[in-house]
Design a protein around this motif. Structure first.
Motif, PDB file in Angstrom:
ATOM      1  N   SER A 281      51.652  30.284  42.765  1.00 49.38           N
ATOM      2  CA  SER A 281      51.110  29.395  41.955  1.00 49.38           C
ATOM      3  C   SER A 281      51.185  28.510  40.616  1.00 49.38           C
TER       4      SER A 281
ATOM      5  N   GLY B 124      44.484  29.410  49.245  1.00 52.23           N
ATOM      6  CA  GLY B 124      45.703  29.033  48.825  1.00 52.23           C
ATOM      7  C   GLY B 124      47.149  29.359  49.912  1.00 52.23           C
TER       8      GLY B 124
ATOM      9  N   ASP C 217      45.734  23.922  47.293  1.00 50.30           N
ATOM     10  CA  ASP C 217      45.327  24.807  46.357  1.00 50.30           C
ATOM     11  C   ASP C 217      44.168  25.882  47.245  1.00 50.30           C
TER      12      ASP C 217
ATOM     13  N   MET D 122      48.688  31.596  47.363  1.00 48.33           N
ATOM     14  CA  MET D 122      48.825  31.574  45.871  1.00 48.33           C
ATOM     15  C   MET D 122      49.479  32.774  45.259  1.00 48.33           C
TER      16      MET D 122
END
Ligand SMILES: *[C@@H]1O[C@H](CO)[C@@H](O)[C@H](O)[C@H]1NC(C)=O
Ligand SMILES: *[C@@H]1O[C@H](CO)[C@@H](O)[C@H](O)[C@H]1NC(C)=O
Length: 420
Positions: free
Chosen positions: A219, A331, A249, A204
């Motif tokens: 993200s 993530g 996530d 992420m």
């Protein structure tokens, strides 16, 4: 129609589409693992080199030792016998025990057997050591679990072993080691770990450049954002994000960290595709028949391979890989752009994973791009709000799942990194 029945009819439509447009996806049985593709030279492994460049019992390679399997062990019934006539087993114990192995090991060995015959006509793959029931190896050897083999060629021509190791890497062994002058050692993940090990993604924290938004963490990226990508003429352009093929996530994962001489560093999972070249090039064409940079799995990259880097002023430059490491990060996310490429952390990468050919992967997603284009002409409907754009509870996009399930029938198992 309910979303479920829409999805079902779409799936049927998609199958039909695959059947009628087989020129894009049906490269089929002809493209075996022994065939050379693209411009990349195959480099033999050198003595004591192993790929990936991490130790065997780590997650990025064949994973933890899970304990010795004996004939009394419950796991023994999951082992399979490899009776492939194209493989010569030294079978020194003379009881066929060398033919017993994990399913994944059998699968990779059979792929390699074909590659060996293609590479050296008249020569076969020879297995000198496989499942060990007698304790001849080091305490945590994967030979005890039937997921390691020691191999040579049938003619025992040592000058071939470096290339034999390279063929084993291409056949999909999870760890290949030029262990001794007299054999190559190869191993695979356990069948149970391999089955749960999905994910061709970025962490992420990866950074992209979005039109009108500047540098953005993955993200924060949304469907409909336009991000910097490289088109198939080797030029940078903004390309719309039309889906996320995978989003998680809350899980952390193991990522390859590739750092270039000019200071860029990208993180991506081992079976995600990245554009590389083994020579320094002046044209940056990717994703076409004229590609100067070929998409390969991140875990197949080596120090010295050239990557495409993009600086803040949007200049593309080549730079060689300085280090390859494995890191854990939080993530997982895999955005899909219309172009099929994306610039992450200043390095040009493919949006695809698991299929070892980005052009086939890109062609396979043309149906989804078509759906997206149709929606963009409809008033009052936003593509990003449709079930077509969204992913399911497990974070994987329905189309990617579907493709992964049908692709083996069209492309042959060898083009795919199969987990089962
Ligand atoms: C690669 O080529 C570029 C442009 O021709 C050049 O600037 C760069 O120094 C070369 N890199 C290496 C490692 O040879
Ligand atoms: C493998 O990793 C070691 C230690 O991290 C490094 O010194 C070596 O250069 C690497 N070799 C290759 C071929 O990437």
């Amino acid at each position: 129609m309910t979303p479920k029945s829409v999805r079902f009819s779409l799936n049927k439509l998609f199958l039909l589409y695959l059947l009628v447009t087989n020129e894009t996806i049906a490269c089929g049985p002809g493209r075996g693992p022994g065939k050379r593709r693209g411009t990349r030279k195959r480099t033999p492994l050198v003595f004591k080199q192993h790929i990936p460049n991490v130790s065997e019992n780590t997650v990025g390679a064949s994973g933890n030792y899970e304990g010795k399997i004996t004939k009394l062990d419950p796991r023994f019934k999951d082992m399979v016998k490899n009776m492939n006539p194209n493989i010569i087993f030294r079978d020194e114990e003379d009881n066929n025990e060398d033919r017993m192995m994990s399913k994944r090991c059998k699968d990779k060995l059979n792929t390699l057997a074909i590659a060996v015959m293609n590479e050296w006509p008249g020569v076969k793959l020879r297995v000198t050591e496989a499942w060990d029931t007698e304790g001849h190896h080091a305490p945590t050897s994967l030979h005890y679990e039937g997921r390691a083999v020691d191999i040579t060629t049938s003619d025992r021509e040592r000058s071939r072993y470096g290339m034999l190791a390279r063929l084993a890497v291409e056949a999909g062994f999870d760890w290949v080691y030029y262990e001794s002058r007299s054999h190559i050692h190869c191993s695979v993940r356990s069948d149970s770990v391999a089955a749960s090990n999905y994910g061709g993604c970025f962490p992420m924290s990866g950074q992209v450049t979005a039109k009108g938004k500047g540098t953005l963490e993955l993200s924060k990226l949304k469907i409909g954002d336009e991000v910097l990508a490289l088109n198939n003429k080797g030029k940078l352009e903004y390309s719309e994000v039309i889906a996320f093929l995978d989003i998680k996530d809350d899980t952390s994962g193991h990522f390859y960290s590739l750092e270039t001489e000019n200071g860029y560093k990208v993180h991506l999972t081992g079976k995600h595709l990245i554009y590389t070249s083994d020579t320094n090039r002046t044209s940056f064409v990717v994703g076409s028949v004229n590609s100067q940079f070929e998409a390969i799995y991140a875990d197949h990259t080596q120090i010295g391979d050239f990557l495409l880097t993009v600086d803040g002023k949007s200049n593309v430059r080549t730079s060689a890989i300085r280090s390859v490491k494995l890191e854990t990060k939080q993530g997982m996310v895999a955005p899909l752009t219309k172009a099929g490429t994306i610039v992450v952390d200043g390095i040009v990468v493919s949006c695809y994973a698991f299929i070892n050919n980005d052009q086939i992967a890109h062609a396979s997603f043309s149906f989804l791009r078509g759906l997206h284009d149709i929606y963009s002409y409809l008033p009052f409907v936003s593509w990003s709000k449709t079930s077509m754009a969204s992913y399911s509870i497990d974070g994987i996009h329905w189309y990617a799942k579907l493709l992964f399930n049908v692709a083996p029938y069209f492309m042959g198992r060898d083009s795919l990194y199969m987990n089962d």
